[in-house]
Design a protein around this motif. Structure first.
Motif, mmCIF file in Angstrom:
data_model
loop_
_atom_site.group_PDB
_atom_site.id
_atom_site.type_symbol
_atom_site.label_atom_id
_atom_site.label_comp_id
_atom_site.label_asym_id
_atom_site.label_seq_id
_atom_site.Cartn_x
_atom_site.Cartn_y
_atom_site.Cartn_z
ATOM 1 N N VAL A 38 0.846 -1.203 0.000
ATOM 2 C CA VAL A 38 0.000 0.000 0.000
ATOM 3 C C VAL A 38 0.879 1.250 0.000
ATOM 4 O O VAL A 38 1.719 1.435 0.894
ATOM 5 N N GLY A 39 0.669 2.087 -1.005
ATOM 6 C CA GLY A 39 1.333 3.390 -1.047
ATOM 7 C C GLY A 39 0.460 4.416 -0.360
ATOM 8 O O GLY A 39 -0.643 4.728 -0.837
ATOM 9 N N CYS A 40 0.902 4.930 0.771
ATOM 10 C CA CYS A 40 0.149 5.937 1.518
ATOM 11 C C CYS A 40 0.597 7.353 1.094
ATOM 12 O O CYS A 40 1.589 7.519 0.402
ATOM 13 N N LYS A 41 -0.176 8.350 1.545
ATOM 14 C CA LYS A 41 0.147 9.764 1.282
ATOM 15 C C LYS A 41 0.180 10.066 -0.215
ATOM 16 O O LYS A 41 1.051 10.782 -0.709
ATOM 17 N N LEU A 42 -0.784 9.518 -0.934
ATOM 18 C CA LEU A 42 -0.874 9.756 -2.371
ATOM 19 C C LEU A 42 -1.033 11.248 -2.673
ATOM 20 O O LEU A 42 -0.540 11.741 -3.704
ATOM 21 N N ASP A 43 -1.676 11.971 -1.765
ATOM 22 C CA ASP A 43 -1.901 13.410 -1.963
ATOM 23 C C ASP A 43 -0.605 14.211 -1.910
ATOM 24 O O ASP A 43 -0.562 15.364 -2.366
ATOM 25 N N LEU A 44 0.471 13.632 -1.376
ATOM 26 C CA LEU A 44 1.739 14.366 -1.250
ATOM 27 C C LEU A 44 2.744 14.015 -2.346
ATOM 28 O O LEU A 44 3.859 14.546 -2.340
ATOM 29 N N ARG A 45 2.355 13.118 -3.267
ATOM 30 C CA ARG A 45 3.296 12.758 -4.336
ATOM 31 C C ARG A 45 3.606 13.988 -5.188
ATOM 32 O O ARG A 45 2.717 14.785 -5.511
ATOM 33 N N ASP A 46 4.864 14.098 -5.595
ATOM 34 C CA ASP A 46 5.317 15.220 -6.427
ATOM 35 C C ASP A 46 4.714 15.069 -7.815
ATOM 36 O O ASP A 46 5.047 14.138 -8.559
ATOM 37 N N GLU A 47 3.804 15.954 -8.189
ATOM 38 C CA GLU A 47 3.120 15.867 -9.470
ATOM 39 C C GLU A 47 4.041 16.123 -10.654
ATOM 40 O O GLU A 47 3.685 15.845 -11.791
ATOM 41 N N ARG A 48 5.233 16.656 -10.368
ATOM 42 C CA ARG A 48 6.175 16.902 -11.473
ATOM 43 C C ARG A 48 6.807 15.594 -11.946
ATOM 44 O O ARG A 48 7.432 15.564 -13.004
ATOM 45 N N HIS A 49 6.662 14.526 -11.156
ATOM 46 C CA HIS A 49 7.215 13.218 -11.536
ATOM 47 C C HIS A 49 6.116 12.166 -11.507
ATOM 48 O O HIS A 49 6.108 11.275 -10.652
ATOM 49 N N PRO A 50 5.131 12.279 -12.418
ATOM 50 C CA PRO A 50 4.028 11.302 -12.425
ATOM 51 C C PRO A 50 4.539 9.911 -12.784
ATOM 52 O O PRO A 50 5.441 9.755 -13.600
ATOM 53 N N MET A 51 3.967 8.912 -12.144
ATOM 54 C CA MET A 51 4.369 7.522 -12.401
ATOM 55 C C MET A 51 3.183 6.615 -12.093
ATOM 56 O O MET A 51 2.517 6.790 -11.072
ATOM 57 N N SER A 52 2.902 5.679 -12.992
ATOM 58 C CA SER A 52 1.774 4.780 -12.764
ATOM 59 C C SER A 52 2.129 3.765 -11.687
ATOM 60 O O SER A 52 3.298 3.426 -11.487
#
Length: 638
Positions: free
Chosen positions: A116-130
């Motif tokens: 489970v990847g938590c804190k999805l809201d904090l991922r850096d949108e400049r580096h999108p990754m599926s």
């Protein structure tokens, strides 16, 4: 249909700061906590949270070094593991494959893992990754990972789904059904579905017609299929697998294809519902409550096949003996057991327990003998396999419980059809040769000392046309001490034979010691058994005093004279019929030591004295009653 579980326990592990506690709190309250404690107490999500109606307990854990012992305990108690990383901290994702997943293997945690990847809201949108790009390499390396998901406790995104997938992995596991590497149904799953298909194919034409498909649907899902839905199912199969449909309906190939398709589309609960409706557990074996096993009330009882079950097996043998040569070849046996989880006789103790042809075939006698052995040693396994291969009568009609052996001794008769004979003796005495001769195998000079118990089972024909199944169980000399450490070790034994090399004085001495040891055990436990002394290797010159010494041993213990035989010379002296005779008369040939005779005589004297006291007491009571009656009449007359 859910499994029989009443609760699912999930442990959450991962690096510090990856959001474990916040995830749990958000799942329980549907509110993102402002201040979640470092480690939460066990949290329970009620049954109505989940479609299967099974509650779930979440165990939060600490990743600190001082908490590693507690962590290991919780992991070993868990039904599933949720392994977390933080979407805004790539190092925590790397740590899953460099530490956490290896740690689970080191601790031998063999349960589904949900990454489970938590804190999805904090991922850096400049580096999108599926998500697939992120976890696909890890999933290829660690097949225990059931699924992966990313969530945000802060935004309440996919939080309930985390625990739905964790519970689903436990209640509807992938591993027993599907091989991720080959992308195919596993053999045990195929075998179970084949049996289900055959049970549903009522007209036995090799295909499920529309009515049979509808009956299957109603049984498993409590709802019929509309004609249009049946047509749709057939079209899907025919488009992707033309041989899955024929003019009669859905073939076995098509039936298996449909279930593989359900799994590939993530609908494992559909396949599990089918399996559980037909009585299977999580290991894809029949559940215990499907098996009516006679419960042994005493250790000296055994379980046998009934005549109804034997007749069924004779019919099965004839059906699968396709070339009508009187034997079942290996391929025919494989076909016979193709609806069982596996062929039960490919492993010990059954693998070498019966006579086989040069090509590995088995005769009807050998076939029935194997079933007799399996029923004796493991009644539940025997009954389950009867059902797997098509026994549709009441399971309770397949097995019968024998009378206690101690009662047989009192009645001086037994109704048993299967006798177990323990074969004792020192090394090189000829025990293994005796077992091999029982199966019709040629004598071999190559000697290998047995280290484990071995079995040989065959049917012995008696005068008058009666048949008895004899199970010879070879007890290695080094295994006698362990066997005798159990007080009830002789309860399962109908007759004991003690083999010695008649050309070796020490061999007779050691056989005599074993005979005495077993006799004492029988006297102490109350499970004394008929015993025979067998002088093997009669083709060799006996040592000078062998006849006198062996006769004295038998005379001292009160058993029959030794049976001399030569396996190499093919002179067996009718030994197997004599074993049957001894087992059939359980009150005879039971050895007694001098101490045993003395104790028996003492008990008889005590019982006789108690009887005399009882009679005397009864006479005194009658006399007293008579005196009182006389006194009463005298007082009345006065």
């Amino acid at each position: 249909m859910a499994s029989s579980r009443t609760n699912v326990r999930v442990a959450i592990v991962g690096d510090r700061g990856t959001g474990k506690s916040s995830l749990i709190a958000a799942a329980a309250s549907e509110i993102f906590p402002d201040h979640a404690p470092p480690v939460l107490p066990p949290t329970r999500l009620p049954a109505d949270f989940f479609p299967d109606g099974v509650p779930l307990t979440i165990i939060d854990t600490s990743s600190s070094l001082e908490s590693r012992g507690r962590l290991a305990e919780e992991l070993k108690r868990a039904d599933a593991v949720v392994l977390t990383y933080a979407c805004d901290q790539p190092a925590t994702l790397d740590h899953l494959s460099t530490f956490w997943l290896h740690e689970l293997r080191r601790l031998e945690v063999k349960v589904p893992v949900i990454v489970v990847g938590c804190k999805l809201d904090l991922r850096d949108e400049r580096h999108p990754m599926s998500l697939e790009q992120v976890v696909a390499p890890i999933m290829r390396q660690f097949r225990e990972i059931e699924t992966c998901i990313e969530c945000s406790a802060a935004n309440l995104v996919q939080v309930p789904e985390v625990f739905y997938y964790a519970q689903k992995a436990v209640l509807h596991p992938t591993a027993p059904l599907f091989d991720q590497e080959t992308q195919a149904l596993k053999p045990r799953c195929i075998r179970a579905l084949k049996r289900i298909f055959i049970l549903c194919d009522r007209d036995m034409d090799g295909a499920l017609n529309d009515d049979e498909l509808n009956e299957f649907q109603v049984k498993c899902f409590n709802a019929p299929l509309q004609p249009a839905e049946i047509g749709c199912v057939k079209r899907v199969v025919q488009e992707q697998l033309p041989e899955g449909i024929n003019e009669l309906g859905l073939t076995l190939t098509g039936f298996l294809f449909l279930h593989a398709l359900f799994i590939e589309k993530g609908r494992l609960e559909t396949v599990w519902t089918v399996l559980r409706k037909f009585g299977y557990d999580d290991d894809i074996k029949l559940k215990r409550d499907q098996l009516s096993i006679p419960s042994k009330r005493a250790p000296d009882q055994s379980v046998e096949l009934t005549s109804e079950a034997v007749e069924f097996l004779k019919g099965v043998f004839s059906l699968y003996d396709t070339d009508k040569d009187g034997t079942l070849r290996h391929s025919e046996l494989e076909d016979l057991f193709s609806t069982a989880p596996e062929s039960p006789w490919d492993e010990e103790p059954y693998k070498d327990a019966v006579e086989r042809t040069a090509l590995g075939g088995i005769s009807l006698n050998g076939f029935l003998s194997e079933w007799g052995l399996m029923t004796l040693l493991n009644p539940a396994q025997s009954l389950a396999n009867l059902i797997y291969i098509g026994y549709t009568s009441d399971p309770a009609s397949a097995l019968a419980l024998t009378r206690r052996r101690s009662h047989d001794r009192k009645k001086q008769h037994t109704d048993r059809n299967v006798f177990q004979c323990f074969v004792f003796g020192p090394k090189s005495a000829g025990k293994s040769a005796l077992l091999n001769s029982f199966l019709g195998r040629p004598f071999s000079d190559n000697y290998t000392s047995a280290t484990e118990d071995h079995y040989a089972v065959n049917i012995v024909h008696q005068l008058g046309g009666t048949k008895k199944t004899i199970v010879l169980r070879e007890i290695p000399e080094d295994g006698v001490k362990k066997l005798m450490s159990y007080k009830e070790s002789l309860a399962a034994c109908d007759v004991a034979v003690f083999v010695y090399d008649s050309s070796d004085e020490y061999s007779l001495k050691r056989a005599s010691e074993l005979l005495t040891e077993v006799t004492r055990q029988g006297e102490e436990s109350g499970f004394g058994v008929p015993s025979l002394l067998i002088a093997a290797k009669d083709d060799l010159n006996s040592y000078p005093m062998e006849t006198r010494d062996s006769a004295k041993i038998c005379q001292d213990l009160g058993i029959d004279a030794p049976i001399h035989l030569s396996v190499k010379g093919r002179d067996l002296n009718n030994v197997f019929s004599r074993i049957v005779k001894a087992a059939g008369h359980p009150h005879l040939s039971v050895p007694e030591t001098e101490i045993g005779r003395t104790n028996k005589h003492y008990r008889q004297l005590v019982n006789r004295s108690l009887m005399l006291v009882s009679v005397g007491t009864a006479v005194a009571v009658v006399g007293l009653a008579g005196y009182r009656a006389y006194a009463a009449r005298k007082n009345t007359s006065n």
